[in-house]
Scaffold this active site. Structure first.
Site, PDB file in Angstrom:
ATOM      1  N   GLU A   1      -4.055  -0.739  -7.899  1.00 22.99           N
ATOM      2  CA  GLU A   1      -4.593   0.217  -8.179  1.00 22.99           C
ATOM      3  C   GLU A   1      -3.757   0.778  -8.635  1.00 22.99           C
ATOM      4  O   GLU A   1      -3.434   1.292  -7.725  1.00 22.99           O
ATOM      5  CB  GLU A   1      -5.655   0.365  -7.283  1.00 22.99           C
TER       6      GLU A   1
ATOM      7  N   CYS B   1      -5.242   9.446  -6.888  1.00 22.05           N
ATOM      8  CA  CYS B   1      -5.181   8.793  -7.997  1.00 22.05           C
ATOM      9  C   CYS B   1      -6.466   9.083  -8.457  1.00 22.05           C
ATOM     10  O   CYS B   1      -6.678   9.085  -9.644  1.00 22.05           O
ATOM     11  CB  CYS B   1      -4.719   7.307  -7.709  1.00 22.05           C
TER      12      CYS B   1
ATOM     13  N   THR C   1       0.454  -1.084  -0.343  1.00 22.74           N
ATOM     14  CA  THR C   1       0.301  -0.262  -0.185  1.00 22.74           C
ATOM     15  C   THR C   1       1.010   1.372  -0.075  1.00 22.74           C
ATOM     16  O   THR C   1       1.937   1.477   0.520  1.00 22.74           O
ATOM     17  CB  THR C   1      -0.695   0.100   1.620  1.00 22.74           C
TER      18      THR C   1
ATOM     19  N   GLU D   1       0.162  12.389 -14.666  1.00 22.03           N
ATOM     20  CA  GLU D   1      -0.079  12.656 -12.749  1.00 22.03           C
ATOM     21  C   GLU D   1       0.893  13.447 -12.122  1.00 22.03           C
ATOM     22  O   GLU D   1       1.058  13.329 -11.856  1.00 22.03           O
ATOM     23  CB  GLU D   1      -0.466  11.789 -11.656  1.00 22.03           C
TER      24      GLU D   1
ATOM     25  N   LYS E   1       2.556  -5.163   3.554  1.00 20.28           N
ATOM     26  CA  LYS E   1       3.667  -4.540   3.357  1.00 20.28           C
ATOM     27  C   LYS E   1       3.431  -2.590   3.388  1.00 20.28           C
ATOM     28  O   LYS E   1       3.415  -1.918   2.099  1.00 20.28           O
ATOM     29  CB  LYS E   1       4.592  -4.268   2.499  1.00 20.28           C
TER      30      LYS E   1
HETATM   31  P1  ADP Z   1       4.287   5.940  -4.888  1.00 19.76           P
HETATM   32  O1  ADP Z   1       4.782   6.674  -5.378  1.00 19.76           O
HETATM   33  O2  ADP Z   1       2.831   6.622  -4.446  1.00 19.76           O
HETATM   34  O3  ADP Z   1       4.836   5.644  -3.247  1.00 19.76           O
HETATM   35  P2  ADP Z   1       5.371   3.378  -5.358  1.00 19.76           P
HETATM   36  O4  ADP Z   1       4.442   2.792  -6.374  1.00 19.76           O
HETATM   37  O5  ADP Z   1       6.607   3.335  -5.390  1.00 19.76           O
HETATM   38  O6  ADP Z   1       4.379   4.284  -4.972  1.00 19.76           O
HETATM   39  O7  ADP Z   1       4.914   2.796  -3.995  1.00 19.76           O
HETATM   40  C1  ADP Z   1       3.690   2.102  -3.432  1.00 19.76           C
HETATM   41  C2  ADP Z   1       3.762   0.655  -2.755  1.00 19.76           C
HETATM   42  O8  ADP Z   1       4.412  -0.185  -3.485  1.00 19.76           O
HETATM   43  C3  ADP Z   1       4.665   1.623  -1.121  1.00 19.76           C
HETATM   44  O9  ADP Z   1       4.740   0.234  -0.365  1.00 19.76           O
HETATM   45  C4  ADP Z   1       5.876   1.353  -1.545  1.00 19.76           C
HETATM   46  O10 ADP Z   1       7.557   0.937  -1.067  1.00 19.76           O
HETATM   47  C5  ADP Z   1       5.743   0.359  -2.184  1.00 19.76           C
HETATM   48  N1  ADP Z   1       6.689  -0.381  -3.640  1.00 19.76           N
HETATM   49  C6  ADP Z   1       7.271   0.257  -4.028  1.00 19.76           C
HETATM   50  N2  ADP Z   1       8.420  -0.656  -4.810  1.00 19.76           N
HETATM   51  C7  ADP Z   1       8.465  -1.562  -4.432  1.00 19.76           C
HETATM   52  C8  ADP Z   1       8.619  -2.842  -5.370  1.00 19.76           C
HETATM   53  N3  ADP Z   1       9.668  -3.333  -6.338  1.00 19.76           N
HETATM   54  N4  ADP Z   1       8.391  -4.054  -4.957  1.00 19.76           N
HETATM   55  C9  ADP Z   1       7.276  -4.388  -3.421  1.00 19.76           C
HETATM   56  N5  ADP Z   1       6.936  -2.947  -3.478  1.00 19.76           N
HETATM   57  C10 ADP Z   1       7.454  -1.377  -3.416  1.00 19.76           C
END
Ligand code: ADP
Length: 524
Positions: A295, A329, A194, A426, A220
């Site tokens: 999402e 979003c 999330t 965005e 997570k």
């Molecule tokens: P935002 O730009 O909104 O932070 P992200 O996609 O980077 O969006 O992050 C959303 C979630 O995905 C966060 O909990 C982040 O820690 C997690 N995240 C980022 N990279 C990875 C990855 N390689 N594997 C799993 N989770 C990830």
């Protein structure tokens, strides 16, 4: 550059050794605003601020002792340090979720429902504390944070009720001596990843239907906002949800993600976040063929037709653009205004935007808090510069706020064109780009001319146009004469590259269920 600023420059969290964290925390303590500081100390002494991960119903440190700082984006101060976990902790969380699945999934729906209902009650009873925690780590105004607590909790209440309605089917058989049944069963262990923009609701939207179906979860949360997630996990135990049904690990996103993807015991990945990470997870889930819900990012058009009620359009556009400092979003990303109403709308809209009070979310009357961090702020600045360099006009705002930190002025940019970054991607910040259009066909074309397909809005007083345009929009959610349409009773999700699957409503249950067909033969 001051050490405080150096801390803020870091855009993504990194694990630190404990010694480094302590020195930062001491330094920061002096800088923290009085209000935030007193809230933090109150929450801490009442046990609301948890700093360890949550595995098998136990609070645990990272196995190597590493921690990660959690900041207040309004002050730049470190609120606390939390465990910075990785693959090993995630594997244990998966094992614990798997073991608990065997018993949790065997409970009656009514038993699971009662636990969820209790969790809902406890979250509502602690609404103020959870809201404060959220404002502290995320920055949104306190009223908005408390609104998110109610909204997030509503998913738990809804799915507590929905748990009892996981019906199967009896299918008329093609052969006379057969009887055919369809039953629905929980998919198994769920990995829920999330983001930081809705620290509670993005979790409850996933975890409540998962638990209702009989699944168990490893959450997570974003490393930027783990405190709300940890507080919610504590309340889940108090609600009687068994240890191991809800686990929380945070730290190295890639290590945790890899462990979740690699495990054959994890049968489902549900994710809210960026399109880039969503695609990686989808590809990674292919190895063990997991069910996936995504999402992802949007690029929401908000179409104001000449025949709109101006007041309704103003109110709705303000609500969809500026909530959460424009960091959702489903925020209007492109405001398409028909030429006949363009001048009138842009003047009234700019006036409304100019009157917004910006500041620390704990300050009374604040409508817009800070942007989450420095890299998000840079993105907003670069999008605005790109638009200006290509001929757009700043009507209001357009620069960092005098409050400093990551505060940005509520901004309206006129004469935005399709080739500008503001229209293509965005912005995820408090910037409203206005684009002029002539005809309904042109508006639909511009609206659909993107890979995203999450939310779209339109303002019109014509019922015929409402239907026509709704049908033509390639979006999962359409708001007509309304800027805030999310609710637990309706399906939320995107088309095209905005994602897969739906959250909320009866459809949200399907994401956590397998359909099993049973054929009973030789019945004659
Ligand atoms: P935002 O730009 O909104 O932070 P992200 O996609 O980077 O969006 O992050 C959303 C979630 O995905 C966060 O909990 C982040 O820690 C997690 N995240 C980022 N990279 C990875 C990855 N390689 N594997 C799993 N989770 C990830």
């Amino acid at each position: 550059m001051s050490p405080l600023l150096t801390q803020l420059q870091r855009s993504s969290p990194t694990c630190l050794s404990s010694a480094t964290c302590i020195s930062v925390a001491i330094f920061s303590h002096h800088q923290m605003s009085t209000n935030a500081r007193s809230v933090a100390s109150r929450l801490s002494s009442s046990g609301f601020i948890r700093t360890q991960g949550f595995i098998g119903g136990k609070w645990v440190d990272a196995y190597d002792g590493k921690t990660i700082e959690v900041y207040n984006p309004a002050t730049g101060e470190v609120i606390t340090n939390v465990a910075c976990m990785g693959g090993r902790e995630t594997k244990d969380a998966i094992t614990s979720a798997h073991n608990t699945f065997l018993s949790w999934s065997k409970l009656t729906a009514a038993e699971r429902s009662r636990c969820l209902r209790k969790w809902f009650d406890l979250i509502m009873a602690n609404k103020e504390e959870l809201g404060q925690l959220m404002t502290l780590e995320q920055g949104k105004p306190l009223d908005e944070a408390m609104g998110e607590v109610t909204y997030g909790a509503s998913y738990i209440e809804f799915y507590a009720e929905e748990a009892k309605r996981v019906y199967g089917d009896i299918i008329p058989a093609a052969l006379p001596d057969r009887r055919l049944f369809v039953m629905k069963q929980p998919v198994g262990v769920v990995g829920a990843i999330t983001p930081w923009n809705f620290p509670l609701a993005m979790i409850t939207r996933k975890v409540a239907p998962a638990l209702a179906c009989g699944c168990t979860v490893v959450i997570k949360p974003s490393e930027l906002t783990p405190l709300t997630a940890l507080a919610a996990a504590e309340l889940s135990i108090q609600a009687g949800i068994p240890p191991g049904a809800v686990n929380v690990v945070m730290g190295s996103a890639s290590d945790i993600g890899e462990a979740l993807l690699a495990s054959p015991q994890v049968r489902k990945i549900t994710f809210t976040g960026s399109t880039t990470v969503g695609k990686k997870l989808m590809a990674g889930a292919a190895e063990t063929v997991k069910k996936v819900s995504l999402e992802l990012g949007g690029n929401a058009p908000c179409i104001i037709f000449d025949d709109a009620d101006l007041d309704v359009a103003l109110k709705g556009t303000m609500a969809t653009k500026f909530r959460n400092s424009g960091q959702t979003c489903v925020c209007a990303n492109r405001i398409l205004v028909q030429e006949g109403i363009y001048d009138k709308f842009s003047i009234a809209f700019s006036k409304a935007v100019e009157s917004m009070k910006v500041g620390d979310g704990f300050v009374e009357g604040v409508a817009q808090g800070p942007i989450i961090n420095d890299s998000a702020l840079h993105k907003v600045e670069s999008f605005v510069q790109d638009a200006i360099s290509k001929g757009a006009k700043v009507l209001i705002g357009g620069k960092r706020h005098s409050l400093g930190m990551t505060f940005y002025e509520p901004t309206v940019i006129g004469d935005v064109k399709s080739e500008m970054l503001l229209a293509r991607e965005e912005v995820f910040g408090p910037v409203a780009p206005l684009m002029k259009f002539k005809t309904e066909e042109e508006a639909i074309h511009i609206a659909n001319d993107t890979n995203a397909g999450l939310a779209a809005y339109m303002f019109t007083t014509s019922i015929k146009r409402s239907w026509r345009v709704s049908e033509a929009l390639e979006y999962g959610l359409v708001g007509i004469n309304e800027g805030q349409i999310s609710t637990e009773v309706a399906p939320f999700g995107g088309m095209k590259q905005s994602g897969l699957g739906r959250e909320g409503s009866k459809y949200g249950m399907d994401e956590y269920l397998e359909i099993k067909y049973v054929c009973l033969g030789n019945m004659s």
